[in-house]
Scaffold this active site. Sequence first.
Site: not given
Length: 357
Positions: A141, A190, A222, A246, A250
């Site tokens: 970001y 990852k 994942d 992020d 959620d």
Amino acid sequence: MPRIAVLPGDGIGPEVINEGLKVLNAIESKYGVDFQEDMYPFGGVAIDKTGDPYPAETQAACLKSDAVLLGAVGGPKWDSLPGSKRPEAGLLDLRKSMGVYANLRPAVLYGPLKDSSPLKPEIIGDGLDVLVIRELTGGIYFGQRGREMVEDGYRAYDTEVYSTHEIKRIAKVAFEAAMKRRKKVTSVDKANVLESSRLWRETVEEVAKDYPEVTLEHLYVDNASMQLIKNPHQFDVIVTGNMFGDILSDEVSMLTGSIGMLPSASLRDDKVGIYEPVHGSAPDIAGTRKANPLATILSVAMMLRYSFDMEDAARDIEKAVVSVLEKGYRTSDIMQEGMTLVSTVEMGDLVVKEIRG
């Protein structure tokens, strides 16, 4: 007098902020404290007023404050603006200017809301308590980004960048939090693909040596997203980078039944922080009195705990929320058969009533 910069923002932001301030005022009366609470434009409303989602006046006020209480930003009205001028850009600028790097999102499924979770009862058990700690000022970001012309149009890029320093400080926050909980940290990355994740994993392992009582495990993002659905009770503290955090926070929020129940705190090394509900601006229900203010009210509790060392007051708010839920009161997002439907304002009033006794 401690100063709080209040940024109501867009959509349902002003509505839930009003209820959060109502609860804060009840705490002020109960504990004999006074906060200076001043409102400033931020997000889409600030764009309409000044052309900037994070105006200079708002920035100056935030930098002078002991805490920032934020509602929500964004909406379709501003979706066509360039990325640097959208409300969400103001949110990134706010975090960067204040230097808050650790985002704490406690995902708690309260007993009275067990039936609201989309997971089967045999998976959710007696409830859920997971703390997601997201690095907030690095990663993709904040890396270099842009577009360049190629033969068939454009090529766009966003760069994932992390330094050892950035990883160490967020990992320390996670291990310190785990020491006060169930002493387990799950680091999500990852590392099978990304070099930034390989550095992340190596650095977290180094920090873990200072916390021998805490169990550390690593999961690829994942697999972590799958395990959160399969067996959420295996998690205590999850620490991860900006983008993965992020997304995963959620996902965790929906395990609790409603994103309208989740507060958050964004902190730096001193006690200054930004406190906000996890949910968005929900422009489709703005003005309908349907918004759930409990995430904002619980964010006020986090503000009292982390920025003002008022642990008893924070617990008063949390206990009041549980009590209201136990008595069967619900906003529309958590409504169940046999419960009593209440509006945004009514829910705030009920929490205040519990605090006052």
